[in-house]
Design an enzyme around this catalytic site. Structure first.
Site, PDB file in Angstrom:
ATOM      1  N   HIS A   1      -4.962  -6.530   4.159  1.00  0.00           N
ATOM      2  CA  HIS A   1      -3.982  -5.452   4.230  1.00  0.00           C
ATOM      3  C   HIS A   1      -3.225  -5.493   5.557  1.00  0.00           C
ATOM      4  O   HIS A   1      -3.832  -5.385   6.622  1.00  0.00           O
ATOM      5  CB  HIS A   1      -4.692  -4.102   4.088  1.00  0.00           C
TER       6      HIS A   1
ATOM      7  N   GLN B   1      -5.573  -0.367  -3.326  1.00  0.00           N
ATOM      8  CA  GLN B   1      -6.262  -1.479  -3.994  1.00  0.00           C
ATOM      9  C   GLN B   1      -7.251  -0.995  -5.055  1.00  0.00           C
ATOM     10  O   GLN B   1      -7.375  -1.590  -6.124  1.00  0.00           O
ATOM     11  CB  GLN B   1      -6.976  -2.334  -2.936  1.00  0.00           C
TER      12      GLN B   1
ATOM     13  N   CYS C   1      -1.456  -3.251   6.817  1.00  0.00           N
ATOM     14  CA  CYS C   1      -1.565  -1.999   7.576  1.00  0.00           C
ATOM     15  C   CYS C   1      -2.809  -2.004   8.454  1.00  0.00           C
ATOM     16  O   CYS C   1      -2.908  -1.257   9.421  1.00  0.00           O
ATOM     17  CB  CYS C   1      -1.549  -0.784   6.647  1.00  0.00           C
TER      18      CYS C   1
ATOM     19  N   CYS D   1       0.834  -1.199   0.000  1.00  0.00           N
ATOM     20  CA  CYS D   1       0.000   0.000   0.000  1.00  0.00           C
ATOM     21  C   CYS D   1       0.871   1.252   0.000  1.00  0.00           C
ATOM     22  O   CYS D   1       1.925   1.293   0.624  1.00  0.00           O
ATOM     23  CB  CYS D   1      -0.970   0.000   1.174  1.00  0.00           C
ATOM     24  N   GLU D   2       0.412   2.235  -0.744  1.00  0.00           N
ATOM     25  CA  GLU D   2       1.206   3.461  -0.875  1.00  0.00           C
ATOM     26  C   GLU D   2       1.121   4.331   0.377  1.00  0.00           C
ATOM     27  O   GLU D   2       1.872   5.284   0.513  1.00  0.00           O
ATOM     28  CB  GLU D   2       0.774   4.242  -2.126  1.00  0.00           C
ATOM     29  N   HIS D   3       0.224   4.022   1.282  1.00  0.00           N
ATOM     30  CA  HIS D   3       0.087   4.833   2.502  1.00  0.00           C
ATOM     31  C   HIS D   3       1.068   4.428   3.590  1.00  0.00           C
ATOM     32  O   HIS D   3       1.542   5.266   4.347  1.00  0.00           O
ATOM     33  CB  HIS D   3      -1.336   4.733   3.046  1.00  0.00           C
ATOM     34  N   HIS D   4       1.338   3.117   3.706  1.00  0.00           N
ATOM     35  CA  HIS D   4       2.196   2.640   4.798  1.00  0.00           C
ATOM     36  C   HIS D   4       3.400   1.840   4.311  1.00  0.00           C
ATOM     37  O   HIS D   4       4.220   1.418   5.119  1.00  0.00           O
ATOM     38  CB  HIS D   4       1.379   1.762   5.747  1.00  0.00           C
TER      39      HIS D   4
HETATM   40 ZN   LIG Z   1      -1.939   0.986   4.203  1.00  0.00          ZN
END
Ligand SMILES: [Zn+2]
Length: 184
Positions: free
Chosen positions: A144, A116, A146, A75-78
């Site tokens: 996920h 996603q 995260c 994931c690009e956030h975490h």
């Molecule tokens: Zn994430």
């Protein structure tokens, strides 16, 4: 392998409170850099390259479905993994794509930092572009890290996302057929 990336991993280890000079960690920055470059190798691939001319003329106009393609992304956030499976269906309009190429398309986009929802859309658009199909449907079900290892720490939640293009969007019957096929 990027020396700079390895150096940065050494800094990360130090910042996290580790001693990168202890025996078990000596080669870790280099290994981590290599692993991360592998996990993001999709940045260096193109759709033309991965489909490599495997588009064939065909009379069939029945739904083709490729189920349970393994999916590993981050994931690009975490920058944490999300892992699951992907289903792809399309309605050919004179051209079909070699079976293994669906997995290659999934991999190319999955091996980039992602959310996603966007990954689902990118795969659908790519299949449409390559095959010129009358319709394309893509569904991803993934867990996920995260969400499982941090934050709300929900271990059993699965995120499901779908993108329907062309006849899958316009015809309820086509959509129903697809949904039945992927759940059977
Ligand atoms: Zn994430």
């Amino acid at each position: 392998m990027s020396e700079k990336l390895a150096d940065l991993y050494e800094t990360i280890l130090t910042e996290l409170g580790e001693d990168p000079k202890r025996e078990g960690l000596l080669d870790t920055p280099t290994r981590a850099a290599k692993a991360m470059q592998y996990l993001t190798r999709g940045y260096h691939q193109t759709l033309t390259e991965v489909t490599n001319g495997a588009v064939f003329e065909s009379e069939t106009d029945e739904m083709v479905i490729v189920k349970d393609i393994e999916l590993y992304s981050m994931c690009e956030h975490h920058l944490l993994p999300f892992i699951g499976k992907c289903h792809i269906a399309y309605l050919p309009a004179g051209k079909v794509l070699g079976l293994s190429k669906f997995a290659r398309i999934v991999d190319m986009y999955a091996r980039r930092f992602q959310i996603q929802e966007n990954l689902t859309k990118q795969i659908a658009d790519a299949v449409l572009e390559v095959t010129g199909a009358r319709g394309v449907a893509v569904t991803i079900e993934a867990k996920h890290m995260c969400m499982m290892m941090r934050g709300v720490e929900k271990q059993n939640s699965v995120m499901k996302s779908s993108v329907m293009l062309g006849s899958f969007r316009e015809s309820q019957a086509t959509r129903q057929e697809y949904l039945q096929l992927i759940t059977s």
